[in-house]
Design a protein around this motif. Structure first.
Motif, PDB file in Angstrom:
ATOM      1  N   ASP A  21       0.866  -1.184   0.000  1.00  0.00           N
ATOM      2  CA  ASP A  21       0.000   0.000   0.000  1.00  0.00           C
ATOM      3  C   ASP A  21       0.893   1.220   0.000  1.00  0.00           C
ATOM      4  O   ASP A  21       2.053   1.149   0.418  1.00  0.00           O
ATOM      5  CB  ASP A  21      -0.841   0.042   1.292  1.00  0.00           C
ATOM      6  CG  ASP A  21      -2.016  -0.906   1.258  1.00  0.00           C
ATOM      7  OD1 ASP A  21      -2.430  -1.287   0.152  1.00  0.00           O
ATOM      8  OD2 ASP A  21      -2.514  -1.255   2.343  1.00  0.00           O
ATOM      9  N   GLU A  22       0.329   2.359  -0.427  1.00  0.00           N
ATOM     10  CA  GLU A  22       1.103   3.589  -0.327  1.00  0.00           C
ATOM     11  C   GLU A  22       0.188   4.718   0.124  1.00  0.00           C
ATOM     12  O   GLU A  22      -0.838   4.988  -0.511  1.00  0.00           O
ATOM     13  CB  GLU A  22       1.753   3.935  -1.670  1.00  0.00           C
ATOM     14  CG  GLU A  22       2.831   4.999  -1.521  1.00  0.00           C
ATOM     15  CD  GLU A  22       3.358   5.514  -2.853  1.00  0.00           C
ATOM     16  OE1 GLU A  22       4.061   6.536  -2.829  1.00  0.00           O
ATOM     17  OE2 GLU A  22       3.050   4.919  -3.897  1.00  0.00           O
ATOM     18  N   ILE A  23       0.547   5.353   1.243  1.00  0.00           N
ATOM     19  CA  ILE A  23      -0.220   6.504   1.714  1.00  0.00           C
ATOM     20  C   ILE A  23       0.342   7.735   1.021  1.00  0.00           C
ATOM     21  O   ILE A  23       1.480   8.140   1.263  1.00  0.00           O
ATOM     22  CB  ILE A  23      -0.175   6.610   3.251  1.00  0.00           C
ATOM     23  CG1 ILE A  23      -0.985   5.450   3.857  1.00  0.00           C
ATOM     24  CG2 ILE A  23      -0.746   7.941   3.719  1.00  0.00           C
ATOM     25  CD1 ILE A  23      -0.927   5.333   5.339  1.00  0.00           C
ATOM     26  N   THR A  24      -0.463   8.282   0.120  1.00  0.00           N
ATOM     27  CA  THR A  24       0.001   9.366  -0.747  1.00  0.00           C
ATOM     28  C   THR A  24      -1.210  10.051  -1.381  1.00  0.00           C
ATOM     29  O   THR A  24      -2.343   9.613  -1.187  1.00  0.00           O
ATOM     30  CB  THR A  24       0.921   8.806  -1.862  1.00  0.00           C
ATOM     31  OG1 THR A  24       1.351   9.880  -2.678  1.00  0.00           O
ATOM     32  CG2 THR A  24       0.191   7.782  -2.727  1.00  0.00           C
ATOM     33  N   ILE A  25      -0.968  11.098  -2.140  1.00  0.00           N
ATOM     34  CA  ILE A  25      -2.055  11.672  -2.943  1.00  0.00           C
ATOM     35  C   ILE A  25      -2.194  10.793  -4.184  1.00  0.00           C
ATOM     36  O   ILE A  25      -1.242  10.675  -4.950  1.00  0.00           O
ATOM     37  CB  ILE A  25      -1.745  13.130  -3.351  1.00  0.00           C
ATOM     38  CG1 ILE A  25      -1.441  13.980  -2.110  1.00  0.00           C
ATOM     39  CG2 ILE A  25      -2.909  13.722  -4.134  1.00  0.00           C
ATOM     40  CD1 ILE A  25      -0.947  15.382  -2.418  1.00  0.00           C
ATOM     41  N   PRO A  26      -3.343  10.138  -4.384  1.00  0.00           N
ATOM     42  CA  PRO A  26      -3.472   9.222  -5.524  1.00  0.00           C
ATOM     43  C   PRO A  26      -3.294   9.938  -6.863  1.00  0.00           C
ATOM     44  O   PRO A  26      -3.723  11.085  -7.026  1.00  0.00           O
ATOM     45  CB  PRO A  26      -4.895   8.677  -5.376  1.00  0.00           C
ATOM     46  CG  PRO A  26      -5.222   8.860  -3.942  1.00  0.00           C
ATOM     47  CD  PRO A  26      -4.536  10.121  -3.535  1.00  0.00           C
ATOM     48  N   GLU A  27      -2.606   9.232  -7.806  1.00  0.00           N
ATOM     49  CA  GLU A  27      -2.448   9.769  -9.166  1.00  0.00           C
ATOM     50  C   GLU A  27      -3.781   9.635  -9.893  1.00  0.00           C
ATOM     51  O   GLU A  27      -4.623   8.819  -9.519  1.00  0.00           O
ATOM     52  CB  GLU A  27      -1.371   8.966  -9.923  1.00  0.00           C
ATOM     53  CG  GLU A  27      -0.004   8.941  -9.263  1.00  0.00           C
ATOM     54  CD  GLU A  27       0.782  10.229  -9.470  1.00  0.00           C
ATOM     55  OE1 GLU A  27       0.441  10.973 -10.418  1.00  0.00           O
ATOM     56  OE2 GLU A  27       1.708  10.488  -8.683  1.00  0.00           O
ATOM     57  N   LYS A  28      -3.920  10.404 -10.965  1.00  0.00           N
ATOM     58  CA  LYS A  28      -5.202  10.390 -11.689  1.00  0.00           C
ATOM     59  C   LYS A  28      -5.483   9.063 -12.380  1.00  0.00           C
ATOM     60  O   LYS A  28      -6.629   8.758 -12.698  1.00  0.00           O
ATOM     61  CB  LYS A  28      -5.225  11.525 -12.721  1.00  0.00           C
ATOM     62  CG  LYS A  28      -5.647  12.837 -12.079  1.00  0.00           C
ATOM     63  CD  LYS A  28      -5.773  13.958 -13.054  1.00  0.00           C
ATOM     64  CE  LYS A  28      -6.228  15.220 -12.340  1.00  0.00           C
ATOM     65  NZ  LYS A  28      -5.963  16.432 -13.096  1.00  0.00           N
ATOM     66  N   ASP A  29      -4.427   8.225 -12.637  1.00  0.00           N
ATOM     67  CA  ASP A  29      -4.656   6.985 -13.384  1.00  0.00           C
ATOM     68  C   ASP A  29      -5.028   5.798 -12.496  1.00  0.00           C
ATOM     69  O   ASP A  29      -5.265   4.708 -13.010  1.00  0.00           O
ATOM     70  CB  ASP A  29      -3.433   6.660 -14.262  1.00  0.00           C
ATOM     71  CG  ASP A  29      -2.171   6.455 -13.422  1.00  0.00           C
ATOM     72  OD1 ASP A  29      -2.240   6.703 -12.197  1.00  0.00           O
ATOM     73  OD2 ASP A  29      -1.141   6.062 -13.979  1.00  0.00           O
ATOM     74  N   VAL A  30      -5.095   5.971 -11.165  1.00  0.00           N
ATOM     75  CA  VAL A  30      -5.499   4.835 -10.331  1.00  0.00           C
ATOM     76  C   VAL A  30      -6.993   4.585 -10.526  1.00  0.00           C
ATOM     77  O   VAL A  30      -7.760   5.522 -10.753  1.00  0.00           O
ATOM     78  CB  VAL A  30      -5.198   5.053  -8.814  1.00  0.00           C
ATOM     79  CG1 VAL A  30      -3.723   5.187  -8.562  1.00  0.00           C
ATOM     80  CG2 VAL A  30      -5.964   6.221  -8.251  1.00  0.00           C
ATOM     81  N   SER A  31      -7.367   3.290 -10.458  1.00  0.00           N
ATOM     82  CA  SER A  31      -8.786   2.988 -10.672  1.00  0.00           C
ATOM     83  C   SER A  31      -9.575   3.409  -9.441  1.00  0.00           C
ATOM     84  O   SER A  31      -9.157   3.169  -8.308  1.00  0.00           O
ATOM     85  CB  SER A  31      -8.978   1.498 -10.965  1.00  0.00           C
ATOM     86  OG  SER A  31      -8.838   0.737  -9.796  1.00  0.00           O
ATOM     87  N   GLY A  32     -10.697   4.053  -9.666  1.00  0.00           N
ATOM     88  CA  GLY A  32     -11.524   4.553  -8.574  1.00  0.00           C
ATOM     89  C   GLY A  32     -11.118   5.936  -8.109  1.00  0.00           C
ATOM     90  O   GLY A  32     -11.504   6.349  -7.012  1.00  0.00           O
ATOM     91  N   TYR A  33     -10.348   6.649  -8.942  1.00  0.00           N
ATOM     92  CA  TYR A  33      -9.936   8.021  -8.603  1.00  0.00           C
ATOM     93  C   TYR A  33     -11.170   8.866  -8.352  1.00  0.00           C
ATOM     94  O   TYR A  33     -12.135   8.831  -9.118  1.00  0.00           O
ATOM     95  CB  TYR A  33      -9.117   8.603  -9.765  1.00  0.00           C
ATOM     96  CG  TYR A  33      -8.512   9.965  -9.492  1.00  0.00           C
ATOM     97  CD1 TYR A  33      -7.341  10.091  -8.755  1.00  0.00           C
ATOM     98  CD2 TYR A  33      -9.115  11.123  -9.986  1.00  0.00           C
ATOM     99  CE1 TYR A  33      -6.787  11.333  -8.509  1.00  0.00           C
ATOM    100  CE2 TYR A  33      -8.566  12.375  -9.737  1.00  0.00           C
ATOM    101  CZ  TYR A  33      -7.397  12.474  -8.997  1.00  0.00           C
ATOM    102  OH  TYR A  33      -6.854  13.702  -8.751  1.00  0.00           O
ATOM    103  N   ARG A  34     -11.155   9.619  -7.246  1.00  0.00           N
ATOM    104  CA  ARG A  34     -12.324  10.441  -6.907  1.00  0.00           C
ATOM    105  C   ARG A  34     -12.321  11.687  -7.786  1.00  0.00           C
ATOM    106  O   ARG A  34     -12.298  11.570  -8.998  1.00  0.00           O
ATOM    107  CB  ARG A  34     -12.292  10.797  -5.422  1.00  0.00           C
ATOM    108  CG  ARG A  34     -12.502   9.568  -4.541  1.00  0.00           C
ATOM    109  CD  ARG A  34     -12.005   9.792  -3.128  1.00  0.00           C
ATOM    110  NE  ARG A  34     -11.995   8.553  -2.363  1.00  0.00           N
ATOM    111  CZ  ARG A  34     -12.938   8.194  -1.502  1.00  0.00           C
ATOM    112  NH1 ARG A  34     -13.965   8.966  -1.274  1.00  0.00           N
ATOM    113  NH2 ARG A  34     -12.853   7.057  -0.852  1.00  0.00           N
ATOM    114  N   THR A  35     -12.330  12.859  -7.196  1.00  0.00           N
ATOM    115  CA  THR A  35     -12.164  14.077  -7.988  1.00  0.00           C
ATOM    116  C   THR A  35     -10.965  14.818  -7.428  1.00  0.00           C
ATOM    117  O   THR A  35     -10.591  14.621  -6.270  1.00  0.00           O
ATOM    118  CB  THR A  35     -13.396  14.998  -7.893  1.00  0.00           C
ATOM    119  OG1 THR A  35     -13.610  15.324  -6.518  1.00  0.00           O
ATOM    120  CG2 THR A  35     -14.637  14.339  -8.461  1.00  0.00           C
TER     121      THR A  35
END
Ligand SMILES: [Zn+2]
Length: 443
Positions: free
Chosen positions: A98-112
């Motif tokens: 796992d990685e605690i970070t600001i998710p990149e836009k290409d991860v599946s399930g990206y919020r807004t």
């Protein structure tokens, strides 16, 4: 000592992570208390208020209380509710992490992009951030669960796995804790706080069990006052007394009045504490009526009230149950797969049950079309054999409807609710034969 009362539940609350806890901002010790209270010496729960026993425009019927808006503005019953958020950075088989970070836009399930706006570079919110529903508290991306799953998507897309503020909730980030578990996995814990000012529907009580919800928060100018200008913090309805016979409550108000006026704590220990006669004597010496009653004036008209009003001091507790946690409504929404009935529960956006008593009320009002709309909304058509009453098969391939028991094709359609169809099928599964006796609707 007071299970549901808000106060300071532990001296070290600023460095704790607890679920479903609140802190009362200005807790006090009771002016009237017993030997046991002082011996236990627990953290304070509740506040001393001025109380008038008086109806108020019908806003305190059925155990409701009327609060003085001025008292509320000065901090009466003010509390903070805490909510913890926890996220663990786990290690998986095959070196995946796992990685605690600001998710990149290409991860599946990206919020807004907006929902991550309070995250700092480490993927965690900063203290004092004002979060609304849907805002991410701890950003996290997890590796895809199964290898086969990863192969299908060809590119190894990672999953968004952040912790966010739940629907209908809000909060200010109060504290952020970083630790690790025994395996050395990083743990992030965030605590949010939410200010709770007393409002209509919040529950209050006294140690005598005289509980009730707030029915109205009256503007201070409209609250009745005594000849010396005292305005009550709470207006309590006298109808709560005769049937419950909580005489101790009345004695408590009288003792509280003497304590507040004399500046001395009154001993309320059973059998050995202050006698009511002494309380009356004390009030008389201070120039008040010994029965605790005073002349009061109407807050709106200023007219003198035709009867004297029982007014004194009382110890009030704000209880854990607040409307903000209960408020719920829905138009349409999720239904359960099995029963096709709306799901239950506020947290999941469930429906409000229109039960049998509500149905009776609608019958009483003659609202037949509303009843039909409610109860026919999930109708299904079953085919019934008119010869033997068994369930018939609707064979859409051969365009035939045949009874599966007697092979008759004298079959009639009937309308039932989906839940009833489900019951039929479950009885069938139990090998119980069910038969219908058909009658003509127009006879
Ligand atoms: Zn049949």
């Amino acid at each position: 000592a007071y299970k549901q009362g808000l106060g300071i539940y532990a001296g070290n609350f600023p460095v704790r992570i607890d679920t479903d806890v609140s802190i009362l901002h200005y807790p006090q010790k009771p002016l009237v208390r017993s030997f046991v209270y002082d011996t236990l010496d627990v953290h304070p729960v509740g506040q001393n208020v001025v109380l008038a026993v008086l109806p108020y425009e019908g806003y305190n019927i059925e155990d409701a209380k009327v609060l003085n808006k001025g008292s509320v503005d000065r901090g009466f019953g003010r509390s903070s509710k805490f909510r913890p958020y926890t996220s663990v950075e786990l290690n998986y088989a095959g070196g995946l992490k796992d990685e605690i970070t600001i998710p990149e836009k290409d991860v599946s399930g990206y919020r807004t992009e907006e929902s991550y706006r309070f995250l700092e570079e480490d993927g965690i919110v900063f203290p004092e951030a004002e979060l609304e529903e849907g805002d991410v508290v701890i950003g996290k991306v997890s590796p895809p669960k199964f290898l086969s799953e990863a192969r299908e998507i060809s590119i190894q897309t990672r999953k968004e796995n952040s912790s966010a503020v739940r629907q209908g909730e809000r909060g200010i980030v109060d504290a952020v804790f970083l630790t690790q578990d025994r395996e050395g996995n990083k743990i992030v814990q965030v605590r949010t706080r939410e200010l709770r000012i007393p409002e209509i529907g919040d529950k209050f009580s006294v140690p005598h069990g005289q509980k009730g919800v707030v029915g109205f928060v009256a503007p201070e100018d409209d609250v009745p006052f005594t000849s010396s200008g005292i305005k009550p913090d709470i207006i309590f309805n006298p109808h709560g007394i005769p049937s419950r016979m909580t005489v101790g409550y009345l004695m408590d108000v009288l003792a509280g009045k003497l304590a507040a006026l004399s500046g001395e704590i009154v001993d309320a220990t059973p059998f050995s504490g202050e006698e009511v006669e002494n309380l009356e004597e004390g009030l008389r010496k201070l120039g008040f009526r010994e029965n605790g009653k005073e002349i009061m004036y109407h807050g709106i008209t200023g007219q003198k009230m035709p009867v004297k009003i029982f007014i004194g001091n009382m110890f009030y507790l704000k209880l854990r149950y607040m409307v903000a946690d209960k408020l719920h409504a829905r138009a349409s929404g999720k239904i359960a797969l099995l029963t096709r009935q709306p799901i239950e529960g506020r947290a999941r956006g469930g429906a409000l049950r229109l039960g049998e008593m509500e149905q009776q009320a609608l019958v009483g009002h003659g609202a037949s079309l509303l009843l039909k709309e409610r109860y026919d909304s999930d109708k299904v058509v079953l085919f019934i054999c008119s010869k033997c009453g068994g369930l018939a098969v609707d064979d859409k391939i051969h365009n035939k409807r045949v009874c599966s028991l007697c092979y008759s094709n004298q079959v009639e359609p009937i309308e039932v609710s989906y839940a009833f169809k489900l019951l039929m099928e479950e009885l069938l599964g139990l090998h119980l034969l069910t038969k219908f006796e058909l009658k003509n609707k127009y006879e």
